[in-house]
Design an enzyme around this catalytic site. Sequence first.
Site, PDB file in Angstrom:
ATOM      1  CG  HIS A  50      -1.895   1.054   1.328  1.00 24.95           C
ATOM      2  ND1 HIS A  50      -1.883   2.012   2.319  1.00 24.95           N
ATOM      3  CD2 HIS A  50      -2.957   1.343   0.539  1.00 24.95           C
ATOM      4  CE1 HIS A  50      -2.898   2.831   2.144  1.00 24.95           C
ATOM      5  NE2 HIS A  50      -3.565   2.449   1.077  1.00 24.95           N
ATOM      6  CG  HIS A  92      -3.515   9.157  -0.300  1.00 29.28           C
ATOM      7  ND1 HIS A  92      -4.194  10.087   0.465  1.00 29.28           N
ATOM      8  CD2 HIS A  92      -4.298   8.057  -0.331  1.00 29.28           C
ATOM      9  CE1 HIS A  92      -5.327   9.555   0.880  1.00 29.28           C
ATOM     10  NE2 HIS A  92      -5.419   8.328   0.422  1.00 29.28           N
TER      11      HIS A  92
HETATM   12  O1  G3P Z   1      -6.760   1.786  -2.528  1.00 31.26           O
HETATM   13  C1  G3P Z   1      -7.038   1.129  -1.341  1.00 31.26           C
HETATM   14  C2  G3P Z   1      -6.906   2.147  -0.298  1.00 31.26           C
HETATM   15  O2  G3P Z   1      -5.660   2.717  -0.520  1.00 31.26           O
HETATM   16  C3  G3P Z   1      -7.986   3.171  -0.420  1.00 31.26           C
HETATM   17  O3  G3P Z   1      -7.785   4.195   0.464  1.00 31.26           O
HETATM   18  O4  G3P Z   1      -7.323   6.520   0.859  1.00 31.26           O
HETATM   19  O5  G3P Z   1      -5.521   4.827   1.197  1.00 31.26           O
HETATM   20  O6  G3P Z   1      -6.248   5.414  -1.099  1.00 31.26           O
HETATM   21  P1  G3P Z   1      -6.660   5.294   0.351  1.00 31.26           P
HETATM   22 CA    CA Z   2      -5.256   3.841  -2.634  1.00 33.41          CA
END
Ligand code: G3P
Ligand code: CA
Length: 304
Positions: A50, A92
Amino acid sequence: MKNWVKKSAFVLLSAGVVMQTTAPVSMAAGTTSAQPELSSPETKIITAAHRGASGYAPEHTLLSYEMGEKMKGDYIEVDLQMTKDGELIAMHDETVDRTTNGTGLVKDMTLEEIKKLDAGSWFNERYPQYAKPEYAGLQVPTLEEIFKKFGRGAQYYIETKSPGVYPGMEEKLLELLEKYKLTGENGCSSHVLIQSFSPESLKKVHEMNPSLPLVQLLWYDAPASISDVELEDIKQYAIGVGPNFAKIDQAYVQKVRDHHLLIHPYTINEKEEMRKALEWGVTGVFTNFPDRFNEVIQEYKSQK
Ligand code: G3P
Ligand code: CA
């Protein structure tokens, strides 16, 4: 690691569940296409690094992605924003404020301006336990730089962020996927999964290339539930869902699996939660600590 989820412009689907949209959404999607089958109970459980291994290195930097690869993340997770001059970058937030030493909206900045920013020093200050001198001065990567560096040997889990703010984002993404020959199969899986909170964005991707596998992200602010109708609607265009883990339970996971959809919850960073997710039957997770999840998978398999 703290997850700075900032959600905006959501449409209410059912009690407590939202998907991001820029216009009223009809979930009775007309888009249909050949969808890969969820093969069997032995379906490989995937680890999505992530924002890279962002528990250990500044998120969405090449070093963070590299670390995710070393920790055997199956997918590099990339959040997309688009610059004033139309370049896709990995970030992000819509602003550069949190993850660089700059300020302002990405959409108002050129790539040249963004490239001057330091995307690593903030991490050293915030997480001294993981700080490294080489993080200071890291640049924000473009999607093209990521593809050039990791090529077809890697798999990418790419999110179209704020698609309403960035007209043309999907077209540019498809252009780069084709340029770097990432639209096809990679062994028994695909080079890319495309994810979004916006069903409109996902359907736009499918209009351009119906063979790309899509995942519908979902965010709940209350204990999650999802109806058969919602799941069947999502199944018209996506192969899976990505809900926030904090609000789901075993029944939710089972229901998604009963509809033969993949389920990749985000963001799971603690081993105990990872074990719970596996017990519930998830088919993968987003984690800032890919090494931890792979350890948990190994432990879990050895106990079965
Ligand atoms: O893409 C999965 C997760 O990352 C969604 O939340 O806000 O971390 O992009 P965010
Ligand atoms: Ca994401």
